[in-house]
Design an enzyme around this catalytic site. Structure first.
Site, PDB file in Angstrom:
ATOM      1  N   GLY A  11       0.507  -1.392   0.373  1.00  0.00           N
ATOM      2  CA  GLY A  11      -0.477  -0.463  -0.192  1.00  0.00           C
ATOM      3  C   GLY A  11       0.809   1.476  -0.080  1.00  0.00           C
ATOM      4  O   GLY A  11       2.298   1.263  -0.171  1.00  0.00           O
ATOM      5  N   ASP A  57      -3.997 -12.824   2.796  1.00  0.00           N
ATOM      6  CA  ASP A  57      -5.295 -11.943   3.712  1.00  0.00           C
ATOM      7  C   ASP A  57      -4.922 -12.248   4.885  1.00  0.00           C
ATOM      8  O   ASP A  57      -4.970 -13.465   5.553  1.00  0.00           O
ATOM      9  CB  ASP A  57      -6.449 -12.669   2.815  1.00  0.00           C
ATOM     10  CG  ASP A  57      -6.894 -11.490   3.570  1.00  0.00           C
ATOM     11  OD1 ASP A  57      -7.186 -11.182   5.071  1.00  0.00           O
ATOM     12  OD2 ASP A  57      -8.643 -11.529   2.708  1.00  0.00           O
ATOM     13  N   TYR A 144     -14.559   1.225   9.936  1.00  0.00           N
ATOM     14  CA  TYR A 144     -13.454   1.351   9.886  1.00  0.00           C
ATOM     15  C   TYR A 144     -12.440   1.682  11.539  1.00  0.00           C
ATOM     16  O   TYR A 144     -11.700   0.971  12.465  1.00  0.00           O
ATOM     17  CB  TYR A 144     -12.891   2.277   9.013  1.00  0.00           C
ATOM     18  CG  TYR A 144     -11.485   3.097   9.261  1.00  0.00           C
ATOM     19  CD1 TYR A 144     -10.358   2.271   8.482  1.00  0.00           C
ATOM     20  CD2 TYR A 144     -10.960   4.538   9.621  1.00  0.00           C
ATOM     21  CE1 TYR A 144      -8.628   2.495   8.462  1.00  0.00           C
ATOM     22  CE2 TYR A 144      -9.707   4.928   9.110  1.00  0.00           C
ATOM     23  CZ  TYR A 144      -8.434   3.587   8.894  1.00  0.00           C
ATOM     24  OH  TYR A 144      -7.718   4.507   9.158  1.00  0.00           O
ATOM     25  N   LYS A 148     -10.536  -0.430  14.290  1.00  0.00           N
ATOM     26  CA  LYS A 148      -9.480   0.449  14.636  1.00  0.00           C
ATOM     27  C   LYS A 148      -9.171   0.101  16.541  1.00  0.00           C
ATOM     28  O   LYS A 148      -7.903   0.133  16.312  1.00  0.00           O
ATOM     29  CB  LYS A 148      -9.425   1.278  13.933  1.00  0.00           C
ATOM     30  CG  LYS A 148      -8.739   1.242  12.668  1.00  0.00           C
ATOM     31  CD  LYS A 148      -6.619   0.904  12.160  1.00  0.00           C
ATOM     32  CE  LYS A 148      -6.686   0.740  11.149  1.00  0.00           C
ATOM     33  NZ  LYS A 148      -5.407   0.383  10.829  1.00  0.00           N
ATOM     34  N   HIS A 180      -3.082   6.250  -4.015  1.00  0.00           N
ATOM     35  CA  HIS A 180      -4.142   5.521  -4.653  1.00  0.00           C
ATOM     36  C   HIS A 180      -5.128   6.810  -5.794  1.00  0.00           C
ATOM     37  O   HIS A 180      -5.555   7.392  -4.752  1.00  0.00           O
ATOM     38  CB  HIS A 180      -4.956   4.613  -4.270  1.00  0.00           C
ATOM     39  CG  HIS A 180      -5.663   3.980  -5.655  1.00  0.00           C
ATOM     40  ND1 HIS A 180      -6.119   3.846  -6.703  1.00  0.00           N
ATOM     41  CD2 HIS A 180      -5.670   2.539  -6.017  1.00  0.00           C
ATOM     42  CE1 HIS A 180      -6.765   3.521  -7.337  1.00  0.00           C
ATOM     43  NE2 HIS A 180      -6.406   2.052  -7.014  1.00  0.00           N
TER      44      HIS A 180
HETATM   45  P1  NAD Z   1      -3.497   2.143   1.903  1.00  0.00           P
HETATM   46  O1  NAD Z   1      -4.798   1.467   1.524  1.00  0.00           O
HETATM   47  O2  NAD Z   1      -2.836   2.403   0.405  1.00  0.00           O
HETATM   48  O3  NAD Z   1      -3.000   0.087   1.743  1.00  0.00           O
HETATM   49  C1  NAD Z   1      -3.037  -0.802   2.902  1.00  0.00           C
HETATM   50  C2  NAD Z   1      -3.068  -2.054   2.459  1.00  0.00           C
HETATM   51  O4  NAD Z   1      -3.751  -3.285   3.513  1.00  0.00           O
HETATM   52  C3  NAD Z   1      -3.045  -1.987   0.630  1.00  0.00           C
HETATM   53  O5  NAD Z   1      -2.104  -2.672   0.117  1.00  0.00           O
HETATM   54  C4  NAD Z   1      -4.412  -3.189   0.647  1.00  0.00           C
HETATM   55  O6  NAD Z   1      -3.810  -4.077   0.258  1.00  0.00           O
HETATM   56  C5  NAD Z   1      -3.855  -3.555   2.210  1.00  0.00           C
HETATM   57  N1  NAD Z   1      -4.240  -4.912   2.579  1.00  0.00           N
HETATM   58  C6  NAD Z   1      -6.461  -4.262   2.793  1.00  0.00           C
HETATM   59  N2  NAD Z   1      -6.988  -5.410   3.542  1.00  0.00           N
HETATM   60  C7  NAD Z   1      -5.789  -6.503   3.837  1.00  0.00           C
HETATM   61  C8  NAD Z   1      -6.378  -8.159   3.885  1.00  0.00           C
HETATM   62  N3  NAD Z   1      -7.165  -8.416   4.398  1.00  0.00           N
HETATM   63  N4  NAD Z   1      -5.001  -8.049   4.522  1.00  0.00           N
HETATM   64  C9  NAD Z   1      -3.532  -8.212   3.467  1.00  0.00           C
HETATM   65  N5  NAD Z   1      -3.473  -6.562   2.937  1.00  0.00           N
HETATM   66  C10 NAD Z   1      -4.778  -6.042   3.225  1.00  0.00           C
HETATM   67  O7  NAD Z   1      -3.316   2.785   2.558  1.00  0.00           O
HETATM   68  P2  NAD Z   1      -2.187   3.158   3.449  1.00  0.00           P
HETATM   69  O8  NAD Z   1      -2.603   5.363   3.478  1.00  0.00           O
HETATM   70  O9  NAD Z   1      -0.925   3.027   3.066  1.00  0.00           O
HETATM   71  O10 NAD Z   1      -2.816   2.990   5.330  1.00  0.00           O
HETATM   72  C11 NAD Z   1      -2.428   2.093   5.424  1.00  0.00           C
HETATM   73  C12 NAD Z   1      -1.925   1.607   7.310  1.00  0.00           C
HETATM   74  O11 NAD Z   1      -2.030   2.969   7.626  1.00  0.00           O
HETATM   75  C13 NAD Z   1      -3.512   1.318   7.647  1.00  0.00           C
HETATM   76  O12 NAD Z   1      -3.885   0.868   8.248  1.00  0.00           O
HETATM   77  C14 NAD Z   1      -4.745   2.687   8.172  1.00  0.00           C
HETATM   78  O13 NAD Z   1      -5.454   1.952   8.316  1.00  0.00           O
HETATM   79  C15 NAD Z   1      -3.624   3.188   8.530  1.00  0.00           C
HETATM   80  N6  NAD Z   1      -3.928   4.856   8.524  1.00  0.00           N
HETATM   81  C16 NAD Z   1      -3.909   5.815   7.442  1.00  0.00           C
HETATM   82  C17 NAD Z   1      -3.613   7.159   7.323  1.00  0.00           C
HETATM   83  C18 NAD Z   1      -3.020   8.156   6.415  1.00  0.00           C
HETATM   84  O14 NAD Z   1      -3.894   9.069   6.380  1.00  0.00           O
HETATM   85  N7  NAD Z   1      -2.773   7.264   5.159  1.00  0.00           N
HETATM   86  C19 NAD Z   1      -4.072   7.659   8.567  1.00  0.00           C
HETATM   87  C20 NAD Z   1      -4.651   6.397   9.829  1.00  0.00           C
HETATM   88  C21 NAD Z   1      -3.920   5.093   9.616  1.00  0.00           C
END
Ligand code: NAD
Ligand code: UDP
Ligand code: UDP
Length: 310
Positions: A11, A57, A144, A148, A180
């Site tokens: 991600g 997963d 969500y 969390k 994305h």
């Molecule tokens: P993202 O959607 O780009 O990345 C999440 C990744 O997890 C993706 O690659 C997705 O394919 C993978 N994924 C989802 N479900 C899955 C599963 N069941 N098994 C295996 N892989 C799975 O989002 P991000 O922004 O990179 O977020 C990463 C983490 O940081 C997340 O846990 C998100 O909640 C947390 N977060 C992000 C932000 C932000 O602003 N970007 C803020 C708060 C928390």
């Protein structure tokens, strides 16, 4: 050299984290089911001898041998996490149980990517870690937010019950290259709309605020947290404490892209938090961490990325 598992490594945040850990010479296992992530994000790492990719997963058990786990797997944008809300809760809750079970078996240190959403629509401002939040348990964002929150509960119960080495960071809105383009989050939406010359979609009147952290800063904080002494669990807020309204953000994106886009105002989504700003005093005192990249600079780099990849 450590063996490090990064879940959600394909991600946005996870791929930047993999970059940094691979560069440090650690042995990285990236696990992702590619629900929202992309192989493109990590394609450049596949040639590295210390990087390995596994499609998996996290709601299913995983038996591997590692020293540290960064648990990032979970869709993060409202559009994606509301697409299959039951799977979102499963990913947070079953995913946490499996990764904690793994950490317990192999005695690994484990970090949870939690979120500012645990504070919900906060009535305390800015948000400190001691604030318990204002979260609707049955709304469209609950899969969500509550997922969390439950993951945090599990982390602290595994710590109390099984003496696990846990680290919990609460991440505030983070942006940068490899977001994305269609994930519906505000920074990617505004930049893509500006680059296409489309109107900028402002939800509500645009007075709601967020505090935007550039990805490199965030990853610094996450890695610093993993390296803290064993007794330190967090939760620790990680984010930029400069707060902007959505109208201010839109104006900056328009100026930096040189677009002639105008604003269209659309209904505010249900339970959309009105304001959000991290108190980062704890991160600053315990990790010696502060974000360094100002919004304009981060937006410039992100705009350059979206331009080159579209
Ligand atoms: P993202 O959607 O780009 O990345 C999440 C990744 O997890 C993706 O690659 C997705 O394919 C993978 N994924 C989802 N479900 C899955 C599963 N069941 N098994 C295996 N892989 C799975 O989002 P991000 O922004 O990179 O977020 C990463 C983490 O940081 C997340 O846990 C998100 O909640 C947390 N977060 C992000 C932000 C932000 O602003 N970007 C803020 C708060 C928390
Ligand atoms: N688990 C896993 N990998 C491991 C060890 C455990 O995925 O290496 C999963 C397993 O599916 C289990 C969960 O983690 O259901 C919780 O493990 P724990 O040992 O805490 O509890 P129990 O096995 O008693 O349910
Ligand atoms: N938002 C907006 N226009 C968009 C996308 C989002 O005005 O095209 C608003 C949204 O209503 C919210 C803020 O921008 O108030 C941040 O939204 P995002 O989905 O990025 O993150 P979150 O709400 O989870 O903080």
């Amino acid at each position: 050299m450590k063996r490090i598992l990064v879940t959600g490594g394909g991600g946005f945040l996870g791929s930047h984290l993999c970059d940094r850990l691979v560069a440090q010479g650690h042995d990285i296992l990236c696990v992702d089911n590619f629900f929202t992530g992309s192989k493109k994000n990590i394609a450049h790492l596949l040639q590295e001898p210390n990087f390995e990719l596994m499609r998996h997963d996290v709601t299913f058990p995983l038996y591997v041998e590692v020293d540290e786990i960064y648990n990032l797997a979970c869709p993060a944008s409202p559009v994606h996490y509301q697409f299959d809300p039951v799977q979102t809760t499963k990913t947070s809750v079953h995913g946490a149980i499996n990764m904690l079970g793994l950490a317990k078996r192999v005695k690994a240190k484990i970090l949870q990517a939690s979120t500012s959403e645990v504070y919900g629509d906060p009535v305390v401002h800015p948000q400190q870690e001691g604030y318990w939040g204002n979260v609707n348990p049955i709304g469209p964002r609950s899969c969500y937010d509550e997922g969390k929150r439950c993951a945090e509960t599990l982390f602290f119960d595994y710590w109390r019950q099984h003496d696990l080495r846990i680290k919990v960071v609460r991440i505030f809105n983070t942006y940068g290259p490899r977001m994305h383009p269609n994930d519906g989050r505000v920074v990617s939406n505004f930049i893509m709309q500006a680059l296409r010359g489309e109107d900028i979609t402002i939800y509500g009147d645009g007075s709601q605020t967020r505090s935007f952290c550039y990805v490199d800063d965030l990853i610094d904080g996450m890695m610093a947290m993993m390296d803290t002494e064993n007794g330190f669990t967090g939760p620790v807020n990680l984010g930029n404490d400069r707060e902007f309204s959505m109208v201010e953000l839109a104006e900056r994106v328009i100026r930096l892209t040189g677009a002639s886009s105008r604003f269209t105002f659309m209904p505010l989504p249900e339970n959309d938090p009105q304001q959000r700003q991290p108190d980062i005093a704890l991160a600053s005192s315990t990790l010696g961490w502060r974000p360094t990249v100002p919004l304009e600079e981060g937006l410039r780099r992100t705009i350059a990325y979206f331009k080159s990849s579209s």
